[in-house]
Write a protein that holds these residues in place. Structure first.
Motif, short mmCIF file in Angstrom:
data_model
loop_
_atom_site.label_atom_id
_atom_site.label_comp_id
_atom_site.label_asym_id
_atom_site.label_seq_id
_atom_site.Cartn_x
_atom_site.Cartn_y
_atom_site.Cartn_z
N ASN A 155 0.82 -1.22 0.00
CA ASN A 155 0.00 0.00 0.00
C ASN A 155 0.85 1.27 0.00
OD1 ASN A 155 -2.27 -1.63 0.11
ND2 ASN A 155 -2.40 -1.53 2.35
N ARG A 156 1.92 1.22 -0.79
CA ARG A 156 2.78 2.39 -0.88
C ARG A 156 3.65 2.30 -2.11
NH1 ARG A 156 7.29 4.60 3.55
NH2 ARG A 156 8.04 6.32 2.26
N GLN A 157 3.94 3.45 -2.71
CA GLN A 157 4.91 3.55 -3.79
C GLN A 157 5.54 4.92 -3.71
OE1 GLN A 157 7.15 1.45 -6.13
NE2 GLN A 157 5.25 0.62 -5.33
N GLY A 158 6.83 4.94 -3.38
CA GLY A 158 7.50 6.22 -3.21
C GLY A 158 6.86 7.02 -2.09
N PRO A 159 6.59 8.30 -2.32
CA PRO A 159 6.00 9.13 -1.28
C PRO A 159 4.50 8.95 -1.11
CG PRO A 159 6.28 10.43 -3.25
CD PRO A 159 6.89 9.07 -3.54
N ASP A 160 3.88 8.14 -1.98
CA ASP A 160 2.43 7.98 -1.96
C ASP A 160 2.03 6.76 -1.13
OD1 ASP A 160 1.94 10.16 -3.79
OD2 ASP A 160 2.82 8.88 -5.33
N ARG A 161 1.17 7.00 -0.14
CA ARG A 161 0.78 5.94 0.77
C ARG A 161 -0.73 5.74 0.74
NH1 ARG A 161 4.39 6.76 6.29
NH2 ARG A 161 6.41 7.03 5.26
N GLY A 162 -1.14 4.49 0.93
CA GLY A 162 -2.56 4.14 0.95
C GLY A 162 -2.85 3.03 -0.03
N ALA A 163 -3.94 2.31 0.21
CA ALA A 163 -4.30 1.18 -0.65
C ALA A 163 -4.56 1.61 -2.08
CB ALA A 163 -5.52 0.47 -0.07
N GLN A 164 -4.87 2.89 -2.29
CA GLN A 164 -5.11 3.39 -3.64
C GLN A 164 -3.83 3.41 -4.48
OE1 GLN A 164 -5.23 5.05 -0.78
NE2 GLN A 164 -4.98 7.26 -1.00
N TYR A 165 -2.67 3.20 -3.84
CA TYR A 165 -1.39 3.16 -4.55
C TYR A 165 -0.77 1.76 -4.50
CZ TYR A 165 -1.99 8.18 -4.08
OH TYR A 165 -2.49 9.46 -4.13
N ARG A 166 -1.58 0.75 -4.21
CA ARG A 166 -1.06 -0.61 -4.09
C ARG A 166 -0.68 -1.19 -5.45
NH1 ARG A 166 -6.61 -0.82 -3.80
NH2 ARG A 166 -7.73 -2.59 -4.72
N SER A 167 0.11 -2.24 -5.41
CA SER A 167 0.60 -2.91 -6.61
C SER A 167 -0.38 -4.00 -7.02
CB SER A 167 1.98 -3.52 -6.32
OG SER A 167 2.44 -4.30 -7.41
N ILE A 168 -0.89 -3.90 -8.26
CA ILE A 168 -1.83 -4.90 -8.78
C ILE A 168 -1.48 -5.23 -10.22
CG2 ILE A 168 -4.25 -5.55 -9.09
CD1 ILE A 168 -5.07 -3.16 -7.41
N ALA A 169 -1.42 -6.52 -10.53
CA ALA A 169 -1.32 -6.99 -11.91
C ALA A 169 -2.65 -7.67 -12.24
CB ALA A 169 -0.16 -7.97 -12.06
#
Length: 228
Positions: free
Chosen positions: A131-145
């Protein structure tokens, strides 16, 4: 002792998340109104190509990365992975839905395969941060394929198994969700081609462009001629 606070303050200032409910949209609309918008392919033209769907952090970054890949004809920013209908940027970015910021990739399978797009996906973000990528946090930034059929699911899972067997991330586990694709909601118009249209934006300068450049350095053979 003040250094960690200053770092957090800087990261917050360049977050993909809007600073308040209306400011981000207002700024983005002003910025994009001052730049020329490249004509997108028509729906008829797009129907000639295959589609793939991924989420790996702020869609401004992800869209720019896939746009640089040869065989990719068009990329759209949007929302996927949740059940809510017609989500908005404010709803998704503030975590008020179960959607993630995602991209829709139109590609020519004669030029690039789905398997290579999966390699682009994993090679252009950190799939071990939950639930994070770089400075962006939260499930809206999670990794999904996302996968549309069993063949795609197997390609994704086989590549995850390969990365883990080769210990690419050390003792960190891959947390990417492998999810059946259901629905993609197009993001608001001002988000499309955001990096190209807003090169002076602080987030683009400090997060998106460096992320794109790291990808380009590691995937030179995947790049379109004009982005080498």
């Amino acid at each position: 002792m003040r250094t960690p606070f200053l770092i957090l303050l800087f990261l917050a200032s360049v977050s993909c998340q809007p600073k308040n409910k209306s400011e981000q949209k207002e700024v983005a609309q002003k910025e994009t109104s001052e730049t020329q918008i490249q004509t997108k392919l028509s729906n008829e033209q797009l129907q000639q190509f295959e589609t793939a769907y991924f989420a790996s952090g702020c869609f401004w970054c992800v869209e720019a990365i896939f746009e640089s890949v040869k065989g990719v004809k068009e990329v759209y920013s949007g929302y996927s992975g949740g059940s809510e209908e017609n989500p908005t940027y404010e709803e998704v970015s503030y975590g008020r839905t179960h959607h993630a910021e995602a991209v829709e990739v139109y590609y020519d399978p004669k030029v690039i395969s789905f398997e290579k797009l999966v390699k682009v996906f994993f090679g252009s973000h950190d799939p071990t941060t939950l639930n994070r990528q770089g400075p962006d946090r939260g499930a809206q930034y999670r990794s999904i394929a996302f996968y549309k059929n069993e063949e795609e699911r197997k390609i994704i899972q086989d590549y995850i198994d390969l990365l883990e067997n080769e210990n690419v991330y050390g003792n960190r586990s891959i947390v990417t969700e492998v999810t059946p694709f259901e629905k993609f909601y197009m993001a608001e118009e001002y988000h499309q081609d955001y990096e190209r249209r807003n090169p002076d934006n602080s987030y683009i300068q400090n997060v998106s462009i460096p992320r794109l450049n790291r990808f380009k350095k590691n995937f030179k053979s995947y790049l379109k001629e004009e982005v080498h």
